[in-house]
Design a protein around this motif. Sequence first.
Motif, PDB file in Angstrom:
ATOM      1  N   TYR A   1      -1.436   8.713   1.608  1.00 13.14           N
ATOM      2  CA  TYR A   1      -0.532   7.585   1.381  1.00 13.14           C
ATOM      3  C   TYR A   1      -1.185   6.305   1.901  1.00 13.14           C
ATOM      4  CZ  TYR A   1       3.845   4.876   1.659  1.00 13.14           C
ATOM      5  OH  TYR A   1       4.825   3.917   1.519  1.00 13.14           O
ATOM      6  N   GLY A   2      -1.191   5.267   1.095  1.00 14.48           N
ATOM      7  CA  GLY A   2      -1.841   4.016   1.481  1.00 14.48           C
ATOM      8  C   GLY A   2      -3.212   3.836   0.866  1.00 14.48           C
ATOM      9  N   ALA A   3      -3.829   4.932   0.403  1.00 10.93           N
ATOM     10  CA  ALA A   3      -5.158   4.840  -0.223  1.00 10.93           C
ATOM     11  C   ALA A   3      -4.976   4.464  -1.694  1.00 10.93           C
ATOM     12  CB  ALA A   3      -5.906   6.158  -0.078  1.00 10.93           C
ATOM     13  N   ALA A   4      -4.787   3.173  -1.926  1.00  6.00           N
ATOM     14  CA  ALA A   4      -4.373   2.685  -3.237  1.00  6.00           C
ATOM     15  C   ALA A   4      -5.428   2.907  -4.315  1.00  6.00           C
ATOM     16  CB  ALA A   4      -4.036   1.200  -3.140  1.00  6.00           C
ATOM     17  N   ARG A   5      -6.667   2.691  -3.962  1.00  3.05           N
ATOM     18  CA  ARG A   5      -7.734   2.854  -4.944  1.00  3.05           C
ATOM     19  C   ARG A   5      -7.813   4.309  -5.421  1.00  3.05           C
ATOM     20  NH1 ARG A   5     -13.249  -0.374  -4.866  1.00  3.05           N
ATOM     21  NH2 ARG A   5     -14.376   0.666  -6.550  1.00  3.05           N
ATOM     22  N   LEU A   6      -7.637   5.245  -4.524  1.00  2.91           N
ATOM     23  CA  LEU A   6      -7.601   6.654  -4.880  1.00  2.91           C
ATOM     24  C   LEU A   6      -6.535   6.912  -5.933  1.00  2.91           C
ATOM     25  CD1 LEU A   6      -8.287   9.715  -4.304  1.00  2.91           C
ATOM     26  CD2 LEU A   6      -6.436   9.622  -2.618  1.00  2.91           C
TER      27      LEU A   6
ATOM     28  N   PRO B   1       2.286  -3.759  -3.890  1.00  7.04           N
ATOM     29  CA  PRO B   1       1.723  -4.207  -2.604  1.00  7.04           C
ATOM     30  C   PRO B   1       0.255  -4.603  -2.824  1.00  7.04           C
ATOM     31  CG  PRO B   1       2.826  -2.075  -2.406  1.00  7.04           C
ATOM     32  CD  PRO B   1       2.625  -2.330  -3.872  1.00  7.04           C
ATOM     33  N   ALA B   2       0.028  -5.845  -3.225  1.00  6.01           N
ATOM     34  CA  ALA B   2      -1.290  -6.265  -3.700  1.00  6.01           C
ATOM     35  C   ALA B   2      -2.271  -6.578  -2.583  1.00  6.01           C
ATOM     36  CB  ALA B   2      -1.151  -7.492  -4.612  1.00  6.01           C
ATOM     37  N   ASN B   3      -1.781  -6.770  -1.362  1.00  4.12           N
ATOM     38  CA  ASN B   3      -2.689  -7.099  -0.270  1.00  4.12           C
ATOM     39  C   ASN B   3      -2.198  -6.435   1.018  1.00  4.12           C
ATOM     40  OD1 ASN B   3      -4.242  -8.347   1.787  1.00  4.12           O
ATOM     41  ND2 ASN B   3      -4.616 -10.093   0.453  1.00  4.12           N
TER      42      ASN B   3
ATOM     43  N   ASN C   1      -8.650  -1.413  -0.209  1.00 15.52           N
ATOM     44  CA  ASN C   1      -7.444  -0.912  -0.849  1.00 15.52           C
ATOM     45  C   ASN C   1      -6.426  -2.016  -1.124  1.00 15.52           C
ATOM     46  OD1 ASN C   1      -7.497   2.255  -1.009  1.00 15.52           O
ATOM     47  ND2 ASN C   1      -8.521   1.694   0.912  1.00 15.52           N
ATOM     48  N   SER C   2      -6.900  -3.256  -1.102  1.00 16.11           N
ATOM     49  CA  SER C   2      -6.060  -4.415  -1.397  1.00 16.11           C
ATOM     50  C   SER C   2      -6.451  -4.993  -2.747  1.00 16.11           C
ATOM     51  CB  SER C   2      -6.214  -5.477  -0.291  1.00 16.11           C
ATOM     52  OG  SER C   2      -5.710  -4.993   0.935  1.00 16.11           O
ATOM     53  N   LEU C   3      -5.582  -4.865  -3.713  1.00 23.37           N
ATOM     54  CA  LEU C   3      -5.883  -5.259  -5.088  1.00 23.37           C
ATOM     55  C   LEU C   3      -6.282  -6.722  -5.202  1.00 23.37           C
ATOM     56  CD1 LEU C   3      -5.788  -4.069  -8.025  1.00 23.37           C
ATOM     57  CD2 LEU C   3      -3.534  -5.145  -8.202  1.00 23.37           C
ATOM     58  N   GLU C   4      -5.645  -7.576  -4.425  1.00 18.99           N
ATOM     59  CA  GLU C   4      -5.959  -9.007  -4.491  1.00 18.99           C
ATOM     60  C   GLU C   4      -7.428  -9.273  -4.166  1.00 18.99           C
ATOM     61  OE1 GLU C   4      -4.606 -13.325  -2.573  1.00 18.99           O
ATOM     62  OE2 GLU C   4      -3.737 -11.469  -1.795  1.00 18.99           O
TER      63      GLU C   4
END
Length: 395
Positions: free
Chosen positions: A156-161, A222-224, A314-317
């Motif tokens: 959880y939190g590993a957005a890129r994954l 949650p982009a950043n 893991n921050s899209l921005e």
Amino acid sequence: MGAAILGISTAVFAPVTGPATAGPLYPVPDPDPFYASPADIAEKSPGEVLAARVMPPLAIFPATTVTLVKFRSTNSQGLPIAATSTVLTPPGRSPGGPLLSYQHIINGLGPRCAVSRVLYTADPTLQVREAVALNAVLARGWSVALPDHLGPTFAYGAARLGGQITLDGIRAVRAAGLGLHESRIAMAGYSGGGMATAWAAALAPRYAPELEIAGAAAGGVPANLVRMLQALDTNPHPAFGLVMAAGIGLEREYPDRFPISDSMNARGLVTRGAVANGCTNEILTAGAGRSVAEYAQSMSLVDDPEARAVVEENSLELFDGVPNMPVFEWHSASDPLIPVDSIVRTNRRYCDAGVPLHAERTLSPEHMSAAVLGIPSVLIWLEGRFRGDPAPSNC
């Protein structure tokens, strides 16, 4: 980004100087061997089907066929992992009919939180959470893929994954013999599911360039994560449990670069153990009104570049990739959980790069109600993408 954005309390994501004492706490293995990784997984290609299983019918999706597909994906270290996606096939679906990859909100750290598990849970509140919207999609004759986008360790939190698993799930579902190999594809999701969707869209040109995706609808993203942690600082928060869960998940995905457990005090480690396999309710209850200060050994602002880099990655921005597909983005007018300005800046960057982007701001002042308010517009937009209409843009 400026130093002000990056200068976050490293009690959140930097280890205290000294020997390691805790290490990552991984979830219990799923008792069903279907979810296990095969011994030869390294020989498989990303998105390759490893196994498929027809599942029992679900009353919440009448007359719909349910198939669980296991496939090879890749974690954040570039290593092969086994992942799963549940495919809903509506009755009377036309050959080559649309395929929607829908990324559920998964606030969890253990196997029973997976979408493929939640669909068969005895808890009806979990089972029907997004069933109304999905039934509206199935009624249109669209097939739906529901990936377990947190991966086998529930990072959880590993957005890129989540983005990588989403794309590999689409690859696998198209190749699984379900009559979807020529289907037009789109993606959608909100909040954590929106984060996986938005990352999949941004990663697609590099990670899965062969996929032709008609569009991605992502809401409440949650982009950043850097700015979210900065806003939290050391203050108590009703949703602090989700922040702690994200720290646990990131440590699982980046054990050498994000050793947050070594920064926890005794109380923090006890709470970590209590939520290590928990889902939304347990996580929120354990952390309600708590703060970093209660669980950290030290509030030192020592700068740890490796730990900070994990959050940035893991921050899209902060990611330089740009979607190669139309995007629909929606969010609340003001959101107490996520920084809306990070979404706006990401939208602006996409517009500047020529992405056909339609952004919609709901009147909701709250995070979750915005998800519901956006559904009618999302469905209309997705219908247009599946028809092949020119994508609207309000850049």
